[in-house]
Design an enzyme around this catalytic site. Sequence first.
Site, PDB file in Angstrom:
ATOM      1  N   TYR A 310     -83.876 -64.470 -25.802  1.00  0.00           N
ATOM      2  CA  TYR A 310     -84.502 -63.250 -25.486  1.00  0.00           C
ATOM      3  C   TYR A 310     -85.022 -63.071 -23.919  1.00  0.00           C
ATOM      4  O   TYR A 310     -85.735 -64.069 -23.605  1.00  0.00           O
ATOM      5  CB  TYR A 310     -85.900 -63.290 -26.539  1.00  0.00           C
ATOM      6  N   CYS A 311     -84.558 -62.232 -23.572  1.00  0.00           N
ATOM      7  CA  CYS A 311     -84.842 -61.614 -21.956  1.00  0.00           C
ATOM      8  C   CYS A 311     -84.436 -62.887 -21.024  1.00  0.00           C
ATOM      9  O   CYS A 311     -83.238 -63.183 -21.139  1.00  0.00           O
ATOM     10  CB  CYS A 311     -86.317 -61.403 -21.805  1.00  0.00           C
ATOM     11  N   ILE A 312     -85.232 -63.419 -20.224  1.00  0.00           N
ATOM     12  CA  ILE A 312     -84.776 -64.597 -19.223  1.00  0.00           C
ATOM     13  C   ILE A 312     -84.573 -65.797 -20.412  1.00  0.00           C
ATOM     14  O   ILE A 312     -83.828 -66.645 -19.688  1.00  0.00           O
ATOM     15  CB  ILE A 312     -85.771 -64.779 -18.515  1.00  0.00           C
ATOM     16  N   LEU A 338     -80.553 -61.505 -26.656  1.00  0.00           N
ATOM     17  CA  LEU A 338     -81.310 -60.313 -26.860  1.00  0.00           C
ATOM     18  C   LEU A 338     -82.031 -59.608 -25.626  1.00  0.00           C
ATOM     19  O   LEU A 338     -82.847 -60.190 -24.971  1.00  0.00           O
ATOM     20  CB  LEU A 338     -82.712 -60.300 -27.911  1.00  0.00           C
TER      21      LEU A 338
END
Length: 579
Positions: A310-312, A338
């Site tokens: 998710y994200c980074i 994501l």
Amino acid sequence: MPWTVPDIEPPATIDRLLHATTGRVTGGLSPVSLALAYADWALHLAESPGKWQRLAEKAVRKTARFNIYAAHVLSNAETEPCIEPLPQDRRFRNEAWRRWPFNLIYQGFLLHQQWWHNVTTGLGGVSPHHEQVVSFVARQLLDMVSPVNFIATNPEVLDATAREGGRNLLRGAMNFIEDLERSVGDKPPLGTEDFQPGKQVALTRGQVVYRNRLVELIQYSAATPEVHAEPVLIVPAWIMKYYILDLSPHNSLVKYLVERGHTVFMISWHNPTEHDRDLDMEDYLRLGVLEALNAVQAIVPGKKINTVGYCIGGTLLSMAAAYMAQVGDERLNTITLLAAQTDFTEAGELMLFIDDSQLNYLEDIMWKQGYLDNRQMAGAFQLLRSHDLVWSLVVRQYLLGGRQTLTDLMAWNADATRMPYRMHSEYLHRLFLRNDLFAGRYKINGRTISLGDISAPMFAVATETDHVAPWKSVYKINLIADPDVTFLLTNGGHNAGIVSQPGHTGRHYRVAHRPSGTNYIDPETWFLSNPQIEGSWWPTWVDWLERHASGQSAPPTMGAPHKGYAPLMAAPGSYVLER
């Protein structure tokens, strides 16, 4: 050998101390970076008499439009506005703004706002980055003087004051004093005490089965008699606490997966302090993703692993997948990203704060502290959406005297984390500024990695109104060579679009599968080619996971004590509670 910015003389300590001290006043923004942007714009404007002429003509036309509108309003209160707010601007939607003289006030403000946009954009010779910075600063200044923010020019506030005899302003003053006290005392916002991990949120049952100096690994208890053979490992971003994916029971992605028969593992990141200043990206890869994969493999032996980032955390997972492909490690069954970027050339409005001058300044602030403080990061995100995250709250809480009712997602958002100095410097320079990962220049353990080496099937989720990872930037995962990619675009923002449980009203998405070896489709064509589907995207993704499963088996044991992965404590563990 630790990564350093190449070909730059190490700064003197006195320079760094000066920048770190100044940064406390500027909120971490570099005055030099802003000055360079302004100088670029102002000097080009000064030598553009044609631009001045067009601006003068626009000013005359807007003044005429406004005067005609004002004359018509005096005789007909139902006169159509001469300018409409932008679709995302919700400040003037209340019917009170249609009354005289407030209709004139807000229409005049919008015309001025539009004119200043013309002033700060479309000027030949100005670098795109400097134009964006100048336009952004102009918007911030205009937002500050919006008629919404003042008692005398806001009809909603005046109506509330007359109706309540000024009690709204008294409540607002008390709210301000309370918020100021919490800010000075470094306390979380009011209401966050109702959403504590392990008590009201992060409730899915499980055990911490591994811990090192950087991560705790949580294994969640099975909820079905049999489970899918391949376990799921989730790599959240370390800029946030992991429990956004395990919020309340009704919107927990972890709980949803477990109830669908998946064995789920979650990384919970340590909240760094000044003692962790020298942790770098390779530490996050090695102590985070790779160590977690080792633990999962020990607990569920002989099975490939479904990974989610998710994200980074998704960026790190893609780096790990490329590195594993480089060394012949084939443990990954699938990869789900994501709201995660792999290419940073169009990284959205956050790029406003990314240039050489700004990063040099930010590095000196982090050097002094040993980390980037969560409040400094939060300030940047708030500026990007100052309408919604700053000024609307000022009006609601201090002028109208209301109180914002926190939700689980809002309370989680206030539970921010810090970034270690070395890791964050490397992340900003090598990914945001130089785009080394997508360009095939990134090295891990001395090896240059390539995203094109990844062969595991991929599922990428982007959100339509993401300010952190714009969906067209996330879509660039389709540009890498080999993987079979399923791309899904859901409505909502960076967080709310991901926390999109079945039954959530107003949710929709688009999805398409691109098999390996097929031609690339540009994002605009992709968007128009794939119809909107109503509902949550979670079932579509979980169905995709299950199509890549090899069968079912009895749930694995909790941990593997004989292999060094004994249960240590109940979820949510201890790292998520660190402040």
